[in-house]
Design an enzyme around this catalytic site. Structure first.
Site, PDB file in Angstrom:
ATOM      1  N   HIS A 260     -11.813 109.549  29.730  1.00  0.00           N
ATOM      2  CA  HIS A 260     -10.399 110.057  29.876  1.00  0.00           C
ATOM      3  C   HIS A 260     -10.378 111.668  29.297  1.00  0.00           C
ATOM      4  O   HIS A 260     -11.304 112.028  28.545  1.00  0.00           O
ATOM      5  CB  HIS A 260      -9.275 109.389  28.894  1.00  0.00           C
ATOM      6  CG  HIS A 260      -7.721 109.568  29.265  1.00  0.00           C
ATOM      7  ND1 HIS A 260      -7.383 110.507  28.647  1.00  0.00           N
ATOM      8  CD2 HIS A 260      -7.142 108.831  30.241  1.00  0.00           C
ATOM      9  CE1 HIS A 260      -6.163 110.479  29.425  1.00  0.00           C
ATOM     10  NE2 HIS A 260      -6.034 109.684  30.253  1.00  0.00           N
ATOM     11  N   ASP A 311      -6.799 102.316  34.310  1.00  0.00           N
ATOM     12  CA  ASP A 311      -6.968 101.972  35.832  1.00  0.00           C
ATOM     13  C   ASP A 311      -7.935 100.592  36.000  1.00  0.00           C
ATOM     14  O   ASP A 311      -7.968 100.014  36.696  1.00  0.00           O
ATOM     15  CB  ASP A 311      -7.475 102.962  36.581  1.00  0.00           C
ATOM     16  CG  ASP A 311      -6.337 104.251  37.038  1.00  0.00           C
ATOM     17  OD1 ASP A 311      -5.266 103.467  37.299  1.00  0.00           O
ATOM     18  OD2 ASP A 311      -6.577 105.364  36.991  1.00  0.00           O
TER      19      ASP A 311
HETATM   20  C1  LIG Z   1      -4.737 107.109  35.088  1.00  0.00           C
HETATM   21  C2  LIG Z   1      -5.793 107.780  34.937  1.00  0.00           C
HETATM   22  O1  LIG Z   1      -5.561 108.803  35.726  1.00  0.00           O
HETATM   23  S1  LIG Z   1      -7.063 107.856  33.813  1.00  0.00           S
HETATM   24  C3  LIG Z   1      -8.239 108.543  34.622  1.00  0.00           C
HETATM   25  C4  LIG Z   1      -8.827 107.996  36.177  1.00  0.00           C
HETATM   26  N1  LIG Z   1      -9.969 108.566  36.310  1.00  0.00           N
HETATM   27  C5  LIG Z   1     -11.231 107.934  36.504  1.00  0.00           C
HETATM   28  O2  LIG Z   1     -11.385 106.896  35.779  1.00  0.00           O
HETATM   29  C6  LIG Z   1     -12.408 108.552  36.921  1.00  0.00           C
HETATM   30  C7  LIG Z   1     -13.795 108.739  36.192  1.00  0.00           C
HETATM   31  N2  LIG Z   1     -13.360 109.258  35.182  1.00  0.00           N
HETATM   32  C8  LIG Z   1     -13.829 110.575  35.125  1.00  0.00           C
HETATM   33  O3  LIG Z   1     -14.183 111.204  36.004  1.00  0.00           O
HETATM   34  C9  LIG Z   1     -13.367 111.482  34.012  1.00  0.00           C
HETATM   35  O4  LIG Z   1     -13.683 110.732  32.555  1.00  0.00           O
HETATM   36  C10 LIG Z   1     -12.013 111.993  33.710  1.00  0.00           C
HETATM   37  C11 LIG Z   1     -11.582 112.868  34.932  1.00  0.00           C
HETATM   38  C12 LIG Z   1     -10.894 110.687  33.484  1.00  0.00           C
HETATM   39  C13 LIG Z   1     -11.863 112.920  32.457  1.00  0.00           C
HETATM   40  O5  LIG Z   1     -12.665 114.181  32.828  1.00  0.00           O
HETATM   41  P1  LIG Z   1     -13.337 115.331  31.677  1.00  0.00           P
HETATM   42  O6  LIG Z   1     -11.916 115.265  30.836  1.00  0.00           O
HETATM   43  O7  LIG Z   1     -13.804 116.275  32.334  1.00  0.00           O
HETATM   44  O8  LIG Z   1     -14.117 113.837  30.939  1.00  0.00           O
HETATM   45  P2  LIG Z   1     -14.870 114.424  29.704  1.00  0.00           P
HETATM   46  O9  LIG Z   1     -14.879 116.007  29.358  1.00  0.00           O
HETATM   47  O10 LIG Z   1     -14.751 113.160  28.575  1.00  0.00           O
HETATM   48  O11 LIG Z   1     -16.561 114.141  30.346  1.00  0.00           O
HETATM   49  C14 LIG Z   1     -17.595 114.371  29.619  1.00  0.00           C
HETATM   50  C15 LIG Z   1     -18.957 113.948  30.302  1.00  0.00           C
HETATM   51  O12 LIG Z   1     -18.795 112.392  30.270  1.00  0.00           O
HETATM   52  C16 LIG Z   1     -19.288 112.104  31.262  1.00  0.00           C
HETATM   53  N3  LIG Z   1     -18.627 110.951  31.914  1.00  0.00           N
HETATM   54  C17 LIG Z   1     -17.002 110.981  31.825  1.00  0.00           C
HETATM   55  N4  LIG Z   1     -16.373 110.183  32.267  1.00  0.00           N
HETATM   56  C18 LIG Z   1     -17.460 109.452  33.124  1.00  0.00           C
HETATM   57  C19 LIG Z   1     -17.268 108.355  34.040  1.00  0.00           C
HETATM   58  N5  LIG Z   1     -16.398 107.724  34.356  1.00  0.00           N
HETATM   59  N6  LIG Z   1     -18.455 108.054  34.608  1.00  0.00           N
HETATM   60  C20 LIG Z   1     -19.742 108.586  34.226  1.00  0.00           C
HETATM   61  N7  LIG Z   1     -19.764 109.721  33.494  1.00  0.00           N
HETATM   62  C21 LIG Z   1     -18.488 110.017  32.911  1.00  0.00           C
HETATM   63  C22 LIG Z   1     -19.682 113.085  32.249  1.00  0.00           C
HETATM   64  O13 LIG Z   1     -21.043 113.080  32.041  1.00  0.00           O
HETATM   65  C23 LIG Z   1     -18.977 114.271  31.697  1.00  0.00           C
HETATM   66  O14 LIG Z   1     -19.641 115.381  32.071  1.00  0.00           O
HETATM   67  P3  LIG Z   1     -19.470 115.987  33.583  1.00  0.00           P
HETATM   68  O15 LIG Z   1     -18.054 115.847  33.978  1.00  0.00           O
HETATM   69  O16 LIG Z   1     -20.145 117.451  33.301  1.00  0.00           O
HETATM   70  O17 LIG Z   1     -20.027 115.083  34.490  1.00  0.00           O
HETATM   71  O1  LIG Z   2      -3.184 111.724  31.241  1.00  0.00           O
HETATM   72  C1  LIG Z   2      -4.536 111.601  32.106  1.00  0.00           C
HETATM   73  O2  LIG Z   2      -5.072 112.844  32.315  1.00  0.00           O
HETATM   74  C2  LIG Z   2      -4.469 110.728  33.019  1.00  0.00           C
HETATM   75  C3  LIG Z   2      -3.801 109.376  32.832  1.00  0.00           C
HETATM   76  O3  LIG Z   2      -4.386 108.582  32.088  1.00  0.00           O
HETATM   77  C4  LIG Z   2      -2.623 109.099  33.242  1.00  0.00           C
HETATM   78  O4  LIG Z   2      -1.885 110.209  33.958  1.00  0.00           O
HETATM   79  O5  LIG Z   2      -1.966 107.831  33.176  1.00  0.00           O
END
Ligand SMILES: CC(=O)SCCNC(=O)CCNC(=O)[C@H](O)C(C)(C)COP(=O)(O)OP(=O)(O)OC[C@H]1O[C@@H](n2cnc3c(N)ncnc32)[C@H](O)[C@@H]1OP(=O)(O)O
Ligand SMILES: O=C([O-])CC(=O)C(=O)O
Length: 374
Positions: A260, A311
């Site tokens: 997240h 999710d």
């Molecule tokens: C309701 C919602 O919208 S909730 C979010 C739904 N999205 C997902 O589940 C997609 C998978 N998750 C992700 O892509 C990310 O965790 C996000 C987009 C939610 C957040 O992104 P960021 O804030 O950039 O994440 P964060 O700074 O914590 O990430 C640090 C590192 O952790 C790792 N990381 C974070 N999430 C994941 C993941 N789901 N799988 C693998 N590695 C991950 C990555 O190495 C990332 O570095 P990188 O972007 O250089 O590859």
């Molecule tokens: O806050 C975010 O970046 C994503 C999320 O969890 C939402 O929109 O529910």
């Protein structure tokens, strides 16, 4: 995991404005709507009460809620012209594109002429979205032209009724309602920020919501519930899930439904939907997908300290309720519309056009060489 960088890419950690609507990662379980903890709302309120709260700043009294539901019910049906448009969208279209078109086309038929109509426009979309999604889905996939009206009391029940043509069970009604509450609002997430940027130009409600749907569609945001479902369905057992996830992490693939942008250790919505997913798995009579999901959660925490976001367990929960995977993210739209619209209204209340600056990293100033000499 290391602490988040508070500047730079993705505007992470930077405040982009004020809101009264929501806190993420601050108090209580970590998520509040207008001061109420999300777990309290999920246990003691209904989605319509939460919609009312976000639009009015206070929970409704019994009479206010009844009046609000009575206002929403006649808005559930779709105009003929919108049904005709939906009939033309092919079965292999992505339902999020259908939602985007549905919102946009309704804005042509029933435009928000001025901001005094903002609540009407938001309520119309709230009432009509379940029919937009299910009318298209059942027409394109089953050749059925459904009746877009139902006598279901709630928006969640109405959606399930239109999708299946059957009266939903009390359990399914409750779970979809909780799900709509959990997804309703989340401060300045990508899609809400999109809606606010659009609102800041003094654009209309339908444009703001249409833009937000486009942002929610991506797999890094709302699209993750669908992507998580596709992933867990490929795992044959908890052990296989761990082996395959190890390979994915080795190949530096993102695991959908984990991590997240704001929360550091857990997403408070996860524990709630996870419990409902477990309960649904028992009713479903086959808990393997739930067991696989639990194995994924354990593995990601043990190896990467990454936790399930809202999710991940939504995927198995929706699946156990018989909801087709491609409709997972559109359900998120039906819910988040409330947060988006509330933010549009809040932006309008104290507006300045959102227009940040950029750090220039391109060429030094240069002259145009005549095309014949290039
Ligand atoms: C309701 C919602 O919208 S909730 C979010 C739904 N999205 C997902 O589940 C997609 C998978 N998750 C992700 O892509 C990310 O965790 C996000 C987009 C939610 C957040 O992104 P960021 O804030 O950039 O994440 P964060 O700074 O914590 O990430 C640090 C590192 O952790 C790792 N990381 C974070 N999430 C994941 C993941 N789901 N799988 C693998 N590695 C991950 C990555 O190495 C990332 O570095 P990188 O972007 O250089 O590859
Ligand atoms: O806050 C975010 O970046 C994503 C999320 O969890 C939402 O929109 O529910």
């Amino acid at each position: 995991m290391v602490d988040k960088k508070l500047s730079g890419a993705g505007l992470r950690g930077q405040s982009a404005g004020e809101t009264k609507l929501c806190t993420v990662g601050k108090s209580g379980s970590g998520l509040t709507y207008c001061g109420y903890d999300v777990s309290d709302l999920a246990e003691n309120a209904t989605f319509e009460e939460v919609a009312y709260l976000l639009f009015n700043g206070e929970l409704p009294t019994f009479d206010q809620l009844e009046t609000y539901k009575a206002e929403l019910k006649p808005m559930r049906d779709l105009p003929k012209a919108l049904k005709e448009v939906l009939q033309r969208i092919p079965a292999d279209a992505h339902p999020m594109d259908v939602m985007r078109t549905g919102a946009s086309f309704l804005g042509n038929l029933e435009p928000e002429v001025d901001f005094s109509q903002q609540n009407k426009a938001a309520n119309r979309l709230l009432a009509a979205f379940p029919a937009i999604m299910t009318y298209w889905y059942r027409y394109s996939h089953e050749g059925v032209e459904i009746d877009c009206v139902s006598d279901e009391d709630t928006i969640g029940g109405h959606f399930l009724r239109l999708l299946t043509g059957k009266t939903p069970s009390e359990l399914h009604r409750r779970v979809i309602d909780v799900s709509l509450i959990l997804y309703a609002e989340h401060e300045f997430n990508a899609s809400t920020f999109t809606a606010r940027v659009c609102a800041s130009t003094l654009s209309d409600m339908y444009s703001c919501i249409t833009a937000a749907i486009g942002s929610l569609r991506g797999p890094l945001h709302g699209g993750a519930n669908e992507a998580a479902m596709e992933m867990i369905q490929k795992f044959s057992s908890p052990a296989d899930a761990k082996t395959q996830m190890a390979g994915m992490l080795e190949r530096k693939e993102k695991i959908m439904g984990f991590g997240h942008a704001v929360y550091r250790e857990s997403d408070p919505r996860n524990v709630i939907i996870k419990a409902w997913s477990e309960q649904l798995s028992k009713e479903f009579g086959d808990s393997s997908l739930y067991d696989i999901s639990v194995a994924c959660e354990e593995y990601m925490w043990d190896t990467k300290k990454l936790f399930c976001n809202a999710d991940f367990f939504h995927a198995s929960a929706y699946h156990f309720m018989g909801i087709p995977t491609k409709l997972f993210t559109p359900i998120f739209v039906c819910s988040r519309l409330t947060g988006w619209a509330a933010h549009v209204m809040e932006q309008r209340d104290n507006n300045r056009i959102i227009r940040p600056s950029a750090d220039y990293i391109g060429s030094e100033p240069r002259k145009v060489t005549p095309i014949s000499e290039r």
